[in-house]
Design a protein around this motif. Structure first.
Motif, PDB file in Angstrom:
ATOM      1  N   GLY A   5       0.834  -1.207   0.000  1.00  0.00           N
ATOM      2  CA  GLY A   5       0.000   0.000   0.000  1.00  0.00           C
ATOM      3  C   GLY A   5       0.854   1.235   0.000  1.00  0.00           C
ATOM      4  N   ALA A   6       0.203   2.366  -0.283  1.00  0.00           N
ATOM      5  CA  ALA A   6       0.918   3.641  -0.392  1.00  0.00           C
ATOM      6  C   ALA A   6       1.555   4.016   0.951  1.00  0.00           C
ATOM      7  N   PRO A   7       2.523   4.939   0.925  1.00  0.00           N
ATOM      8  CA  PRO A   7       3.096   5.439   2.171  1.00  0.00           C
ATOM      9  C   PRO A   7       1.984   5.986   3.065  1.00  0.00           C
ATOM     10  N   GLY A  12       2.676  -0.175   8.713  1.00  0.00           N
ATOM     11  CA  GLY A  12       3.591  -0.398   9.839  1.00  0.00           C
ATOM     12  C   GLY A  12       2.841  -0.580  11.143  1.00  0.00           C
ATOM     13  N   THR A  13       1.803   0.245  11.350  1.00  0.00           N
ATOM     14  CA  THR A  13       1.005   0.170  12.586  1.00  0.00           C
ATOM     15  C   THR A  13       0.355  -1.212  12.698  1.00  0.00           C
ATOM     16  N   GLN A  14      -0.249  -1.685  11.611  1.00  0.00           N
ATOM     17  CA  GLN A  14      -0.928  -2.988  11.647  1.00  0.00           C
ATOM     18  C   GLN A  14       0.072  -4.145  11.634  1.00  0.00           C
ATOM     19  N   LEU A  32      14.603  -1.422   8.396  1.00  0.00           N
ATOM     20  CA  LEU A  32      15.986  -1.927   8.261  1.00  0.00           C
ATOM     21  C   LEU A  32      16.884  -0.859   7.634  1.00  0.00           C
ATOM     22  N   LEU A  33      16.338  -0.163   6.631  1.00  0.00           N
ATOM     23  CA  LEU A  33      17.144   0.881   5.972  1.00  0.00           C
ATOM     24  C   LEU A  33      17.384   2.059   6.925  1.00  0.00           C
ATOM     25  N   ARG A  34      16.343   2.468   7.665  1.00  0.00           N
ATOM     26  CA  ARG A  34      16.525   3.586   8.616  1.00  0.00           C
ATOM     27  C   ARG A  34      17.539   3.218   9.696  1.00  0.00           C
ATOM     28  N   GLU A  35      17.536   1.953  10.113  1.00  0.00           N
ATOM     29  CA  GLU A  35      18.523   1.495  11.107  1.00  0.00           C
ATOM     30  C   GLU A  35      19.940   1.652  10.535  1.00  0.00           C
ATOM     31  N   LEU A  56      12.913   5.146  -4.476  1.00  0.00           N
ATOM     32  CA  LEU A  56      13.174   3.795  -3.987  1.00  0.00           C
ATOM     33  C   LEU A  56      14.677   3.546  -3.969  1.00  0.00           C
ATOM     34  N   VAL A  57      15.117   2.810  -2.979  1.00  0.00           N
ATOM     35  CA  VAL A  57      16.509   2.363  -2.892  1.00  0.00           C
ATOM     36  C   VAL A  57      16.673   1.270  -3.969  1.00  0.00           C
ATOM     37  N   PRO A  58      17.847   1.170  -4.623  1.00  0.00           N
ATOM     38  CA  PRO A  58      17.979   0.181  -5.714  1.00  0.00           C
ATOM     39  C   PRO A  58      17.592  -1.242  -5.293  1.00  0.00           C
ATOM     40  N   ALA A 133       8.194   2.772  18.540  1.00  0.00           N
ATOM     41  CA  ALA A 133       6.846   3.340  18.700  1.00  0.00           C
ATOM     42  C   ALA A 133       6.581   4.470  17.696  1.00  0.00           C
ATOM     43  N   VAL A 134       5.329   4.490  17.190  1.00  0.00           N
ATOM     44  CA  VAL A 134       4.916   5.509  16.215  1.00  0.00           C
ATOM     45  C   VAL A 134       3.606   6.123  16.698  1.00  0.00           C
ATOM     46  N   TYR A 135       3.487   7.456  16.583  1.00  0.00           N
ATOM     47  CA  TYR A 135       2.295   8.174  17.048  1.00  0.00           C
ATOM     48  C   TYR A 135       1.756   9.041  15.915  1.00  0.00           C
ATOM     49  N   HIS A 136       0.580   9.605  16.166  1.00  0.00           N
ATOM     50  CA  HIS A 136       0.057  10.647  15.278  1.00  0.00           C
ATOM     51  C   HIS A 136      -0.418  11.784  16.173  1.00  0.00           C
ATOM     52  N   GLU A 138      -2.681  13.925  16.107  1.00  0.00           N
ATOM     53  CA  GLU A 138      -4.119  14.083  16.376  1.00  0.00           C
ATOM     54  C   GLU A 138      -4.775  12.761  16.758  1.00  0.00           C
ATOM     55  N   SER A 139      -4.552  11.704  15.942  1.00  0.00           N
ATOM     56  CA  SER A 139      -5.321  10.476  16.191  1.00  0.00           C
ATOM     57  C   SER A 139      -4.710   9.541  17.212  1.00  0.00           C
ATOM     58  N   ILE A 140      -3.365   9.540  17.329  1.00  0.00           N
ATOM     59  CA  ILE A 140      -2.735   8.632  18.303  1.00  0.00           C
ATOM     60  C   ILE A 140      -1.663   9.442  19.046  1.00  0.00           C
ATOM     61  N   SER A 196      -9.348   2.838   6.402  1.00  0.00           N
ATOM     62  CA  SER A 196      -9.866   4.057   7.039  1.00  0.00           C
ATOM     63  C   SER A 196     -10.427   3.752   8.428  1.00  0.00           C
ATOM     64  N   GLY A 197     -10.608   4.823   9.216  1.00  0.00           N
ATOM     65  CA  GLY A 197     -11.186   4.681  10.551  1.00  0.00           C
ATOM     66  C   GLY A 197     -10.113   4.437  11.589  1.00  0.00           C
ATOM     67  N   PRO A 198     -10.538   4.290  12.851  1.00  0.00           N
ATOM     68  CA  PRO A 198      -9.576   4.126  13.945  1.00  0.00           C
ATOM     69  C   PRO A 198      -8.743   2.839  13.800  1.00  0.00           C
ATOM     70  N   ALA A 201     -10.512  -0.417  14.429  1.00  0.00           N
ATOM     71  CA  ALA A 201     -11.466  -0.836  13.388  1.00  0.00           C
ATOM     72  C   ALA A 201     -10.698  -1.519  12.253  1.00  0.00           C
ATOM     73  N   VAL A 202      -9.520  -0.974  11.912  1.00  0.00           N
ATOM     74  CA  VAL A 202      -8.719  -1.585  10.839  1.00  0.00           C
ATOM     75  C   VAL A 202      -8.220  -2.961  11.304  1.00  0.00           C
ATOM     76  N   GLN A 203      -7.814  -3.038  12.569  1.00  0.00           N
ATOM     77  CA  GLN A 203      -7.365  -4.333  13.138  1.00  0.00           C
ATOM     78  C   GLN A 203      -8.461  -5.385  12.996  1.00  0.00           C
TER      79      GLN A 203
HETATM   80  P1  AP5 Z   1       8.856   2.766   4.494  1.00  0.00           P
HETATM   81  O1  AP5 Z   1       9.338   2.989   5.847  1.00  0.00           O
HETATM   82  O2  AP5 Z   1       8.461   1.395   4.082  1.00  0.00           O
HETATM   83  O3  AP5 Z   1       7.703   3.795   4.240  1.00  0.00           O
HETATM   84  P2  AP5 Z   1       6.322   3.681   3.472  1.00  0.00           P
HETATM   85  O4  AP5 Z   1       5.950   2.473   2.723  1.00  0.00           O
HETATM   86  O5  AP5 Z   1       6.376   4.906   2.690  1.00  0.00           O
HETATM   87  O6  AP5 Z   1       5.328   3.557   4.601  1.00  0.00           O
HETATM   88  P3  AP5 Z   1       5.247   4.427   5.843  1.00  0.00           P
HETATM   89  O7  AP5 Z   1       6.154   3.925   6.921  1.00  0.00           O
HETATM   90  O8  AP5 Z   1       5.402   5.878   5.460  1.00  0.00           O
HETATM   91  O9  AP5 Z   1       3.698   4.274   6.219  1.00  0.00           O
HETATM   92  P4  AP5 Z   1       2.883   3.075   6.829  1.00  0.00           P
HETATM   93  O10 AP5 Z   1       1.934   2.566   5.808  1.00  0.00           O
HETATM   94  O11 AP5 Z   1       3.759   2.081   7.503  1.00  0.00           O
HETATM   95  O12 AP5 Z   1       2.020   3.907   7.888  1.00  0.00           O
HETATM   96  P5  AP5 Z   1       2.117   3.973   9.487  1.00  0.00           P
HETATM   97  O13 AP5 Z   1       1.578   2.731  10.089  1.00  0.00           O
HETATM   98  O14 AP5 Z   1       3.448   4.447   9.937  1.00  0.00           O
HETATM   99  O15 AP5 Z   1       9.945   3.249   3.415  1.00  0.00           O
HETATM  100  C1  AP5 Z   1      10.663   4.456   3.568  1.00  0.00           C
HETATM  101  C2  AP5 Z   1      11.659   4.587   2.418  1.00  0.00           C
HETATM  102  O16 AP5 Z   1      12.599   3.483   2.453  1.00  0.00           O
HETATM  103  C3  AP5 Z   1      11.065   4.530   1.004  1.00  0.00           C
HETATM  104  O17 AP5 Z   1      10.584   5.785   0.568  1.00  0.00           O
HETATM  105  C4  AP5 Z   1      12.264   4.041   0.189  1.00  0.00           C
HETATM  106  O18 AP5 Z   1      13.178   5.078  -0.048  1.00  0.00           O
HETATM  107  C5  AP5 Z   1      12.920   3.043   1.133  1.00  0.00           C
HETATM  108  N1  AP5 Z   1      12.399   1.673   0.951  1.00  0.00           N
HETATM  109  C6  AP5 Z   1      11.720   0.927   1.874  1.00  0.00           C
HETATM  110  N2  AP5 Z   1      11.416  -0.283   1.373  1.00  0.00           N
HETATM  111  C7  AP5 Z   1      11.897  -0.309   0.107  1.00  0.00           C
HETATM  112  C8  AP5 Z   1      11.867  -1.272  -0.935  1.00  0.00           C
HETATM  113  N3  AP5 Z   1      11.259  -2.476  -0.775  1.00  0.00           N
HETATM  114  N4  AP5 Z   1      12.456  -0.951  -2.125  1.00  0.00           N
HETATM  115  C9  AP5 Z   1      13.094   0.227  -2.305  1.00  0.00           C
HETATM  116  N5  AP5 Z   1      13.144   1.197  -1.353  1.00  0.00           N
HETATM  117  C10 AP5 Z   1      12.543   0.925  -0.164  1.00  0.00           C
HETATM  118  O19 AP5 Z   1       1.026   5.129   9.744  1.00  0.00           O
HETATM  119  C11 AP5 Z   1       1.227   6.466   9.295  1.00  0.00           C
HETATM  120  C12 AP5 Z   1       0.705   7.434  10.376  1.00  0.00           C
HETATM  121  O20 AP5 Z   1      -0.699   7.248  10.526  1.00  0.00           O
HETATM  122  C13 AP5 Z   1       1.310   7.242  11.768  1.00  0.00           C
HETATM  123  O21 AP5 Z   1       1.389   8.490  12.398  1.00  0.00           O
HETATM  124  C14 AP5 Z   1       0.279   6.360  12.495  1.00  0.00           C
HETATM  125  O22 AP5 Z   1       0.299   6.570  13.887  1.00  0.00           O
HETATM  126  C15 AP5 Z   1      -1.015   6.866  11.874  1.00  0.00           C
HETATM  127  N6  AP5 Z   1      -2.066   5.848  11.760  1.00  0.00           N
HETATM  128  C16 AP5 Z   1      -1.908   4.532  11.427  1.00  0.00           C
HETATM  129  N7  AP5 Z   1      -3.105   3.927  11.383  1.00  0.00           N
HETATM  130  C17 AP5 Z   1      -4.037   4.876  11.686  1.00  0.00           C
HETATM  131  C18 AP5 Z   1      -5.459   4.872  11.790  1.00  0.00           C
HETATM  132  N8  AP5 Z   1      -6.185   3.747  11.566  1.00  0.00           N
HETATM  133  N9  AP5 Z   1      -6.082   6.041  12.106  1.00  0.00           N
HETATM  134  C19 AP5 Z   1      -5.375   7.179  12.313  1.00  0.00           C
HETATM  135  N10 AP5 Z   1      -4.037   7.243  12.253  1.00  0.00           N
HETATM  136  C20 AP5 Z   1      -3.371   6.102  11.922  1.00  0.00           C
END
Ligand code: AP5
Length: 216
Positions: A5-7, A12-14, A32-35, A56-58, A133-136, A138-140, A196-198, A201-203
Motif C-alpha cells: 500500500g501507499a506510504p 507499519g502500525t498494523q 531496516l534501511l533507517r537502522e 526507492l533504494v535500488p 513506537a509511532v504516534y500521530h 491528532e489520532s494517536i 480508514s477509521g480508527p 477498526a482496521v485491526q
Molecule cells: P517505508 O518505511 O516502508 O515507508 P512507506 O511504505 O512509505 O510507509 P510508511 O512507513 O510511510 O507508512 P505506513 O503505511 O507504515 O504507515 P504507518 O503505520 O506508519 O519506506 C521508507 C523509504 O525506504 C522509502 O521511501 C524508500 O526510499 C525506502 N524503501 C523501503 N522499502 C523499500 C523497498 N522495498 N524498495 C526500495 N526502497 C525501499 O502510519 C502512518 C501514520 O498514521 C502514523 O502516524 C500512524 O500513527 C497513523 N495511523 C496509522 N493507522 C491509523 C489509523 N487507523 N487512524 C489514524 N491514524 C493512523
C-alpha cells in the motif's frame, strides 16, 4: 504475508499488531534501511540519498537485505513483509527465494485509503527516536507532547514526511509499486483492506480477512 500500500496507509502500525498477535517476525525494509542510516553502515550511507528524496533504494540493495532475513531460522515458520516488494523485479525475486525454500505466500494485503487521509496521517506522524513506537499528533497522540510513552525518548518527524517528499513518495508509489496490485491479483493472492477509521477498526477488518480460508 505481504502488506502492500501507499506510504502512510497504516501498514507499519498494523504490522506491529499482527506480528505480536501471531508471533511472526516482521520484516520492514523501511525500518531496516533507517537502522542502517542511523548507524551509518555502508548500506545506510548508500540508501540515505534515495530515502531523503522519496525515491526507492535500488532493488539489489533491498533484495540483499530481505534475502538475509528470509534465510534465518526465525522466518522458517512464517513472516510478514512490510513495504517489500515494491517493484516487479523485487516481487519476481521474492517468488524465486520462496520457491528455493519451499515456501509460499498466503496473503498479500492491499491497504486502501483516500489520498487526503494519507497526507494527513504522514504530516502528523511522529516516531520515537529510540524505540519502534509511532504516534500521530491528532489520532494517536502520546500522553506527553513530544515524549514517547514507551521509553521516554524524544519524538521526531521522519525526514521523508516533509510535504514535498511525501508528494514524490506518492508519485513513486503510483509508478513503481501500484503495478504489484495487478501482479498479485493475477496470482489470486490479493486481499483488499479498507484502511480508514480508527486503528482498532482496521485491526478488526484485518483479523476477519486473515481468518478467511484461502480458496486453493
Ligand atoms: P517505508 O518505511 O516502508 O515507508 P512507506 O511504505 O512509505 O510507509 P510508511 O512507513 O510511510 O507508512 P505506513 O503505511 O507504515 O504507515 P504507518 O503505520 O506508519 O519506506 C521508507 C523509504 O525506504 C522509502 O521511501 C524508500 O526510499 C525506502 N524503501 C523501503 N522499502 C523499500 C523497498 N522495498 N524498495 C526500495 N526502497 C525501499 O502510519 C502512518 C501514520 O498514521 C502514523 O502516524 C500512524 O500513527 C497513523 N495511523 C496509522 N493507522 C491509523 C489509523 N487507523 N487512524 C489514524 N491514524 C493512523
Amino acid at each position: 504475508m505481504i502488506f502492500l500500500g501507499a506510504p502512510g496507509v497504516g501498514k507499519g502500525t498494523q504490522a506491529e499488531f499482527v506480528a505480536s498477535r501471531f508471533h511472526v517476525p516482521k520484516i520492514s525494509t523501511g525500518d531496516l534501511l533507517r537502522e542502517g542510516v542511523a548507524k551509518q553502515t555502508p548500506l545506510g550511507l548508500k540508501a540515505k540519498g534515495y530515502m531523503d528524496r522519496g525515491d526507492l533504494v535500488p532493488d539489489e540493495v533491498v533484495i540483499g537485505l530481505v534475502q538475509e532475513k528470509l534465510s534465518s531460522s526465525e522466518c522458517s515458520l512464517g513472516f510478514l513483509l512490510d513495504g517489500f516488494p515494491r517493484t516487479v523485479a523485487q516481487a519476481d525475486k521474492l517468488s524465486e527465494l520462496l520457491a528455493d525454500q519451499g515456501l509460499a505466500l498466503d496473503h498479500v494485503v492491499h491497504f486502501v485509503l483516500p489520498r487526503e487521509e494519507i497526507v494527513r496521517r504522514l504530516s502528523g506522524r511522529r516516531s520515537c527516536s529510540k524505540c519502534p513506537a509511532v504516534y500521530h499528533i491528532e489520532s494517536i497522540p502520546p500522553k506527553q507532547n513530544g515524549v514517547c510513552d514507551q521509553c521516554g525518548a524524544d519524538l521526531v518527524q521522519r525526514s521523508d514526511d516533509r510535504p514535498e517528499t511525501v508528494q514524490s513518495r506518492l508519485t513513486v508509489y503510483e509508478q513503481q509499486t501500484a503495478p504489484l496490485i495487478d501482479y498479485y491479483k493475477r496470482k489470486d493472492l490479493l486481499f483488499e483492506l479498507d484502511g480508514s477509521g480508527p486503528v482498532e477498526a482496521v485491526q478488526d477488518r484485518l483479523l476477519a480477512l486473515l481468518s478467511k480460508p484461502r480458496v486453493e
